[in-house]
Design a protein around this motif. Structure first.
Motif, PDB file in Angstrom:
ATOM      1  N   UNK A   1      -4.657   5.673   9.916  1.00 36.42           N
ATOM      2  CA  UNK A   1      -5.939   5.001   9.692  1.00 36.42           C
ATOM      3  C   UNK A   1      -6.101   4.644   8.215  1.00 36.42           C
ATOM      4  N   UNK A   2      -5.717   5.568   7.346  1.00 39.76           N
ATOM      5  CA  UNK A   2      -5.802   5.302   5.917  1.00 39.76           C
ATOM      6  C   UNK A   2      -4.901   4.134   5.539  1.00 39.76           C
ATOM      7  N   UNK A   3      -3.685   4.125   6.055  1.00 41.61           N
ATOM      8  CA  UNK A   3      -2.760   3.023   5.776  1.00 41.61           C
ATOM      9  C   UNK A   3      -3.318   1.687   6.263  1.00 41.61           C
ATOM     10  N   UNK A   4      -4.000   1.695   7.393  1.00 39.93           N
ATOM     11  CA  UNK A   4      -4.597   0.457   7.905  1.00 39.93           C
ATOM     12  C   UNK A   4      -5.665  -0.064   6.945  1.00 39.93           C
ATOM     13  N   UNK A   5      -6.429   0.836   6.368  1.00 40.93           N
ATOM     14  CA  UNK A   5      -7.445   0.437   5.390  1.00 40.93           C
ATOM     15  C   UNK A   5      -6.781  -0.046   4.104  1.00 40.93           C
ATOM     16  N   UNK A   6      -5.780   0.678   3.630  1.00 37.19           N
ATOM     17  CA  UNK A   6      -5.091   0.304   2.397  1.00 37.19           C
ATOM     18  C   UNK A   6      -4.420  -1.059   2.508  1.00 37.19           C
ATOM     19  N   UNK A   7      -3.980  -1.412   3.709  1.00 30.75           N
ATOM     20  CA  UNK A   7      -3.342  -2.713   3.924  1.00 30.75           C
ATOM     21  C   UNK A   7      -4.331  -3.851   3.709  1.00 30.75           C
ATOM     22  N   UNK A   8      -5.607  -3.603   3.965  1.00 36.42           N
ATOM     23  CA  UNK A   8      -6.618  -4.653   3.819  1.00 36.42           C
ATOM     24  C   UNK A   8      -7.118  -4.798   2.387  1.00 36.42           C
ATOM     25  N   UNK A   9      -6.869  -3.814   1.547  1.00 35.47           N
ATOM     26  CA  UNK A   9      -7.373  -3.852   0.171  1.00 35.47           C
ATOM     27  C   UNK A   9      -6.405  -4.563  -0.761  1.00 35.47           C
ATOM     28  N   UNK A  10      -6.902  -5.489  -1.564  1.00 36.29           N
ATOM     29  CA  UNK A  10      -6.022  -6.146  -2.543  1.00 36.29           C
ATOM     30  C   UNK A  10      -5.628  -5.153  -3.631  1.00 36.29           C
ATOM     31  N   UNK A  11      -4.463  -5.334  -4.185  1.00 36.74           N
ATOM     32  CA  UNK A  11      -3.958  -4.416  -5.202  1.00 36.74           C
ATOM     33  C   UNK A  11      -4.902  -4.367  -6.413  1.00 36.74           C
ATOM     34  N   UNK A  12      -5.650  -5.419  -6.631  1.00 30.40           N
ATOM     35  CA  UNK A  12      -6.593  -5.447  -7.757  1.00 30.40           C
ATOM     36  C   UNK A  12      -7.760  -4.486  -7.575  1.00 30.40           C
ATOM     37  N   UNK A  13      -7.934  -3.924  -6.378  1.00 28.70           N
ATOM     38  CA  UNK A  13      -9.021  -2.972  -6.151  1.00 28.70           C
ATOM     39  C   UNK A  13      -8.695  -1.581  -6.694  1.00 28.70           C
ATOM     40  N   UNK A  14      -7.465  -1.372  -7.105  1.00 26.30           N
ATOM     41  CA  UNK A  14      -7.072  -0.089  -7.707  1.00 26.30           C
ATOM     42  C   UNK A  14      -7.552  -0.071  -9.152  1.00 26.30           C
ATOM     43  N   UNK A  15      -8.185   1.030  -9.540  1.00 29.05           N
ATOM     44  CA  UNK A  15      -8.694   1.167 -10.905  1.00 29.05           C
ATOM     45  C   UNK A  15      -7.563   0.972 -11.902  1.00 29.05           C
ATOM     46  N   UNK A  16      -7.794   0.144 -12.905  1.00 22.47           N
ATOM     47  CA  UNK A  16      -6.804  -0.083 -13.953  1.00 22.47           C
ATOM     48  C   UNK A  16      -5.913  -1.292 -13.733  1.00 22.47           C
ATOM     49  N   UNK A  17      -6.000  -1.916 -12.573  1.00 19.43           N
ATOM     50  CA  UNK A  17      -5.182  -3.097 -12.308  1.00 19.43           C
ATOM     51  C   UNK A  17      -6.056  -4.338 -12.478  1.00 19.43           C
TER      52      UNK A  17
ATOM     53  N   UNK B   1       6.177  -8.688  -5.048  1.00 17.67           N
ATOM     54  CA  UNK B   1       5.873  -8.648  -3.617  1.00 17.67           C
ATOM     55  C   UNK B   1       4.821  -7.623  -3.244  1.00 17.67           C
ATOM     56  N   UNK B   2       4.103  -7.111  -4.218  1.00 13.20           N
ATOM     57  CA  UNK B   2       3.087  -6.093  -3.974  1.00 13.20           C
ATOM     58  C   UNK B   2       1.716  -6.760  -4.071  1.00 13.20           C
ATOM     59  N   UNK B   3       1.098  -6.976  -2.899  1.00 13.11           N
ATOM     60  CA  UNK B   3      -0.203  -7.637  -2.882  1.00 13.11           C
ATOM     61  C   UNK B   3      -1.314  -6.758  -2.341  1.00 13.11           C
ATOM     62  N   UNK B   4      -0.969  -5.705  -1.612  1.00 20.14           N
ATOM     63  CA  UNK B   4      -1.987  -4.805  -1.065  1.00 20.14           C
ATOM     64  C   UNK B   4      -1.783  -3.403  -1.640  1.00 20.14           C
ATOM     65  N   UNK B   5      -2.819  -2.586  -1.517  1.00 16.87           N
ATOM     66  CA  UNK B   5      -2.731  -1.210  -1.998  1.00 16.87           C
ATOM     67  C   UNK B   5      -1.672  -0.445  -1.205  1.00 16.87           C
TER      68      UNK B   5
END
Length: 111
Positions: free
Chosen positions: A10-26, A38-42
């Motif tokens: 379930x966590x992975x399913x949520x992380x797949x929907x989040x853009x990598x820019x949502x990570x603090x510091x990115x 090639x890294x576009x999602x969390x």
């Protein structure tokens, strides 16, 4: 054990929907660099090879990937203690030890 695996899915399913820019510091620059890899999602960042990330983007980004995988890199004991500072200013005092602008009948009091 099965419940834990399900929660991870379930966590992975949520992380797949989040853009990598949502990570603090990115920010925008780092996001662009990650997209070139090639890294576009969390989730893709979480699953990235952290050595490859370190070689291309530095140790801080490697630690971010490790944190996403549940590997803390900074123990609480390693955190720098909060510095306590005492600041004093004598700018309100005029020559002679009297508060600036004070006359004989006025006194400066505190507390």
């Amino acid at each position: 054990m099965r419940l834990h695996a399900h929660a991870g899915e379930e966590l992975d399913a949520v992380l797949e929907t989040l853009p990598v820019s949502s990570v603090w510091g990115i920010g925008r620059r780092l996001e662009s660099s990650l997209k070139l890899l090639g890294v576009e999602s969390v989730l893709r960042l979480k699953r990235a090879n952290f050595r490859r990330i370190r070689d291309g983007l530095g140790i801080t980004m490697q630690r971010t990937v490790q944190e996403l995988n549940g590997e803390p890199w900074l123990e609480l004991e390693e955190a720098a203690p909060i510095a306590k500072k005492v600041i004093s200013s004598r700018s309100i005092w005029a020559k002679g030890g009297e508060p600036a602008g004070a006359t004989g009948s006025h006194q400066l009091s505190c507390c």
